[in-house]
Design a protein around this motif. Structure first.
Motif, mmCIF file in Angstrom:
data_model
loop_
_atom_site.group_PDB
_atom_site.id
_atom_site.type_symbol
_atom_site.label_atom_id
_atom_site.label_comp_id
_atom_site.label_asym_id
_atom_site.label_seq_id
_atom_site.Cartn_x
_atom_site.Cartn_y
_atom_site.Cartn_z
ATOM 1 N N ALA A 70 14.645 15.211 -7.559
ATOM 2 C CA ALA A 70 14.219 14.813 -6.259
ATOM 3 C C ALA A 70 14.970 13.917 -5.392
ATOM 4 C CB ALA A 70 12.714 14.267 -6.194
ATOM 5 N N GLY A 71 15.854 13.095 -6.236
ATOM 6 C CA GLY A 71 16.776 12.226 -5.678
ATOM 7 C C GLY A 71 16.032 10.706 -5.827
ATOM 8 N N GLU A 72 17.102 9.837 -5.490
ATOM 9 C CA GLU A 72 16.757 8.380 -5.720
ATOM 10 C C GLU A 72 15.571 7.771 -4.705
ATOM 11 O OE1 GLU A 72 21.263 8.941 -6.204
ATOM 12 O OE2 GLU A 72 19.634 9.470 -4.901
ATOM 13 N N ARG A 73 15.946 8.478 -3.580
ATOM 14 C CA ARG A 73 14.946 7.740 -2.483
ATOM 15 C C ARG A 73 13.516 8.105 -2.681
ATOM 16 N NH1 ARG A 73 15.743 9.490 3.875
ATOM 17 N NH2 ARG A 73 15.041 11.418 3.037
ATOM 18 N N VAL A 74 13.330 9.526 -2.732
ATOM 19 C CA VAL A 74 11.694 9.825 -3.070
ATOM 20 C C VAL A 74 11.224 9.062 -4.213
ATOM 21 C CG1 VAL A 74 10.412 11.997 -3.437
ATOM 22 C CG2 VAL A 74 12.139 11.891 -1.705
ATOM 23 N N THR A 75 11.932 9.345 -5.330
ATOM 24 C CA THR A 75 11.308 8.772 -6.821
ATOM 25 C C THR A 75 11.153 7.324 -6.555
ATOM 26 O OG1 THR A 75 13.012 10.422 -7.813
ATOM 27 C CG2 THR A 75 11.877 8.533 -9.029
ATOM 28 N N MET A 76 12.197 6.303 -5.962
ATOM 29 C CA MET A 76 11.684 5.074 -5.740
ATOM 30 C C MET A 76 10.616 4.879 -4.675
ATOM 31 S SD MET A 76 15.732 3.624 -5.393
ATOM 32 C CE MET A 76 15.148 1.796 -5.131
ATOM 33 N N ALA A 77 10.454 5.441 -3.792
ATOM 34 C CA ALA A 77 9.336 5.112 -2.969
ATOM 35 C C ALA A 77 7.865 5.585 -3.602
ATOM 36 C CB ALA A 77 9.471 6.062 -1.465
ATOM 37 N N LEU A 78 7.945 6.666 -4.339
ATOM 38 C CA LEU A 78 6.877 6.893 -4.902
ATOM 39 C C LEU A 78 6.438 6.210 -6.044
ATOM 40 C CD1 LEU A 78 4.554 9.165 -5.739
ATOM 41 C CD2 LEU A 78 6.373 10.380 -7.150
ATOM 42 N N SER A 79 7.497 5.547 -6.784
ATOM 43 C CA SER A 79 7.289 4.633 -7.845
ATOM 44 C C SER A 79 6.377 3.344 -7.138
ATOM 45 C CB SER A 79 8.518 4.307 -8.761
ATOM 46 O OG SER A 79 8.255 3.192 -9.378
ATOM 47 N N LEU A 80 7.062 2.908 -6.138
ATOM 48 C CA LEU A 80 6.572 1.568 -5.596
ATOM 49 C C LEU A 80 5.033 1.850 -4.900
ATOM 50 C CD1 LEU A 80 9.824 0.629 -3.471
ATOM 51 C CD2 LEU A 80 8.845 -0.646 -5.308
ATOM 52 N N LEU A 81 4.888 2.850 -4.569
ATOM 53 C CA LEU A 81 3.542 3.112 -4.009
ATOM 54 C C LEU A 81 2.619 3.141 -4.968
ATOM 55 C CD1 LEU A 81 1.969 3.561 -1.072
ATOM 56 C CD2 LEU A 81 2.382 6.192 -1.577
ATOM 57 N N LEU A 82 2.948 3.925 -6.186
ATOM 58 C CA LEU A 82 1.943 4.110 -7.302
ATOM 59 C C LEU A 82 1.975 2.527 -7.834
ATOM 60 C CD1 LEU A 82 3.118 7.350 -8.700
ATOM 61 C CD2 LEU A 82 1.024 6.903 -7.584
ATOM 62 N N THR A 83 2.878 1.938 -7.903
ATOM 63 C CA THR A 83 2.922 0.457 -8.600
ATOM 64 C C THR A 83 1.590 -0.216 -7.854
ATOM 65 O OG1 THR A 83 5.143 0.649 -9.456
ATOM 66 C CG2 THR A 83 4.073 -1.602 -9.126
ATOM 67 N N ALA A 84 1.879 -0.231 -6.190
ATOM 68 C CA ALA A 84 0.988 -1.022 -5.795
ATOM 69 C C ALA A 84 -0.342 -0.614 -5.690
ATOM 70 C CB ALA A 84 1.423 -1.165 -4.057
ATOM 71 N N GLY A 85 -0.549 0.713 -5.716
ATOM 72 C CA GLY A 85 -1.922 1.173 -6.268
ATOM 73 C C GLY A 85 -2.586 0.907 -7.431
ATOM 74 N N ALA A 86 -1.548 0.810 -8.555
ATOM 75 C CA ALA A 86 -2.130 0.393 -9.698
ATOM 76 C C ALA A 86 -2.305 -0.781 -9.888
ATOM 77 C CB ALA A 86 -1.039 0.786 -10.860
ATOM 78 N N LEU A 87 -1.526 -1.866 -9.235
ATOM 79 C CA LEU A 87 -2.026 -3.341 -9.316
ATOM 80 C C LEU A 87 -3.267 -3.411 -8.581
ATOM 81 C CD1 LEU A 87 1.509 -4.850 -9.049
ATOM 82 C CD2 LEU A 87 0.155 -5.184 -10.967
ATOM 83 N N GLY A 88 -3.463 -2.667 -7.347
ATOM 84 C CA GLY A 88 -4.925 -2.843 -6.828
ATOM 85 C C GLY A 88 -5.987 -2.550 -7.720
ATOM 86 N N LEU A 89 -5.896 -1.771 -8.563
ATOM 87 C CA LEU A 89 -7.038 -1.489 -9.397
ATOM 88 C C LEU A 89 -7.438 -2.632 -10.207
ATOM 89 C CD1 LEU A 89 -5.793 2.153 -10.807
ATOM 90 C CD2 LEU A 89 -7.666 1.775 -9.125
ATOM 91 N N LEU A 90 -6.634 -3.732 -10.550
ATOM 92 C CA LEU A 90 -7.272 -4.777 -10.960
ATOM 93 C C LEU A 90 -8.324 -5.402 -10.355
ATOM 94 C CD1 LEU A 90 -4.022 -6.647 -11.930
ATOM 95 C CD2 LEU A 90 -5.562 -5.716 -13.538
ATOM 96 N N TRP A 91 -8.649 -5.122 -9.217
ATOM 97 C CA TRP A 91 -9.938 -5.464 -8.497
ATOM 98 C C TRP A 91 -10.907 -4.991 -9.012
ATOM 99 C CZ3 TRP A 91 -10.233 -9.942 -6.007
ATOM 100 C CH2 TRP A 91 -9.163 -10.422 -5.256
ATOM 101 N N THR A 92 -10.929 -3.888 -9.751
ATOM 102 C CA THR A 92 -12.140 -3.170 -10.279
ATOM 103 C C THR A 92 -12.194 -3.259 -11.662
ATOM 104 O OG1 THR A 92 -10.913 -1.021 -10.814
ATOM 105 C CG2 THR A 92 -11.596 -1.466 -8.680
ATOM 106 N N ALA A 93 -11.105 -3.793 -12.502
ATOM 107 C CA ALA A 93 -11.450 -4.253 -13.713
ATOM 108 C C ALA A 93 -12.060 -5.320 -14.237
ATOM 109 C CB ALA A 93 -9.843 -4.345 -14.437
#
Length: 412
Positions: A70-93
């Motif tokens: 997929a290339g660097e740009r798409v992979t990095m952007a996806l990873s950053l978005l998923l990382t932010a979402g994962a950390l946001g889940l701490l509010w529910t933990a």
């Protein structure tokens, strides 16, 4: 408007990596607040802090395939978005198992930024510039650790553990649109030609007409991987045991000992830049790594022996060892990318990070046994042994290990 200047692209990749590093390795600096928030023991908190690294091990090789496809740009952007979402889940933990699941998920989704940003250096920079460029990019790791150590404890005192860990998530969201604004990697033409013609859109990545040969059919890349794992042992040993060594063996207070570790981050980052520039001038990536392994090994032996006779030597030797053991990462990382070439770089860099994570995970286990059998200072002697082994394994015969974007490599 797409960003096409290679140095701006490098800067954006560093911001992305700092966000990823602070998310994955920020938990250890807020362990007291984690214990208070969830009522866990110190041992349990330590296990939680290590879960992002375990999550990284589970998914990193898969991410390497995604980077190459997929290339660097798409992979990095996806990873950053998923990382932010994962950390946001701490509010529910609210339970220990849910916090553990979130920490594991953070590592699983946050790993590819390092490998993808390394591949960017290979595709955007001339071979004569890559050492410096990779050194700059690799400085994001100590800078990210230092930033986390500086900001997160204060944030945790004010907002609690969950509130503090939202800061790396916020940084990931800031980096997300910046990564999307990067131009796709150019198919051909030198980086200087691209910089001279900023108005021209960079072409899409090339589609190979024939399947490139795997770099893993040659021993060279395996030797570089091995060197990285071997040098990772003294590196992790110093990072894990410096504070307790200065407190237990030299009588320092924990804050003062922690300041020594923090002070080493700046020269640690600067050394990666200097060695990268040196490798650009000499055309050899791994010869400096051999010299570094030799010097580090000698310094570790001195740290084992001299403080017994001259106590004043402990601090300067610890500081020197901390700095020296940080310097190899940029050159070994770049060597792997150049040997692999662009067609295999994502997978090869993912393997590099995965093997380093294995070394990082196993080193404390090994050193715990060493401390039990021979005492704390003996861990430095064992680190010196691994440095000597790395010096013997380094492949330095070829003047240039890689042939750049074409992906060939020679040398033993």
């Amino acid at each position: 408007m797409l960003v096409r200047n290679r140095w701006m692209i490098l800067s954006v990749s560093m911001v992305a990596q700092v966000a990823s590093v602070s998310a994955m390795f920020g938990v250890p600096v807020v362990l007291p607040q984690l214990r208070e928030a969830f009522g866990v023991t110190t041992a349990q908190a330590g296990i939680l802090a290590g879960l992002p690294s375990f999550g990284l091990l589970l998914t990193l090789l898969m991410w390497g395939v995604v980077i190459d496809r997929a290339g660097e740009r798409v992979t990095m952007a996806l990873s950053l978005l998923l990382t932010a979402g994962a950390l946001g889940l701490l509010w529910t933990a609210s339970e220990l198992w849910s916090v553990a699941a979130v920490m594991l998920l953070v590592g699983a989704v946050g790993g590819p930024v390092n490998a993808a940003s390394g591949r960017l250096v290979l595709t955007w920079f001339e071979q004569s510039e890559r050492g410096l460029a990779m050194g700059i990019r690799q400085s994001a790791l100590p800078l990210g650790v230092g930033l986390a150590a500086l900001v997160l404890p204060r944030a945790a005192d004010a907002w609690g553990f969950v509130g503090s860990m939202l800061l790396p998530g916020a940084l990931a969201l800031v980096a997300f649109p910046l990564v999307l604004a990067m131009a796709s990697a150019p198919e051909k033409g030198s980086s200087r030609e691209r910089a001279a013609k900023p108005e021209e859109a960079a072409p899409a990545p090339a589609t190979p007409t024939s399947r490139p040969e795997s770099p893993y059919r040659r021993w060279t890349i395996w030797r570089v991987h091995g060197v990285s794992m071997l040098l990772g042992v003294p590196q992790v040993t110093l990072m894990v045991y410096t504070v307790i060594y200065l407190v237990q063996e030299q009588g320092w207070s924990p804050p003062a000992a922690g300041a020594v570790v923090a002070a080493a981050q700046v020269p640690g980052a600067a050394g990666r830049l200097l060695l990268g520039a040196w490798s650009d001038r000499t055309g050899n990536r791994m010869r400096p790594v051999r010299w570094l392994a030799v010097v580090s090994g000698i310094t570790l032996v001195l740290l084992t022996l001299l403080p017994n006779a001259w106590g004043w030597s402990a601090v300067p030797l610890v500081l020197l060892c901390l700095v020296l053991t940080m310097w190899h990462n940029g050159l070994t990382f770049l060597s792997v990318a150049e040997i692999a070439g662009t067609a295999w770089a994502g997978r090869a860099l993912a393997v590099q990070n995965w093997l380093q994570a294995v070394s990082t995970t196993l080193t404390p286990v090994l050193m715990a046994a060493v401390i039990t059998l021979a005492g704390l200072p003996a861990v430095f002697a064992v680190g010196a042994v691994f440095s000597a082994l790395a010096a013997a394994v380094v492949p330095v015969r070829a003047k240039g290990l890689g042939s750049g974007q074409e992906g060939g490599a020679t040398g033993q």
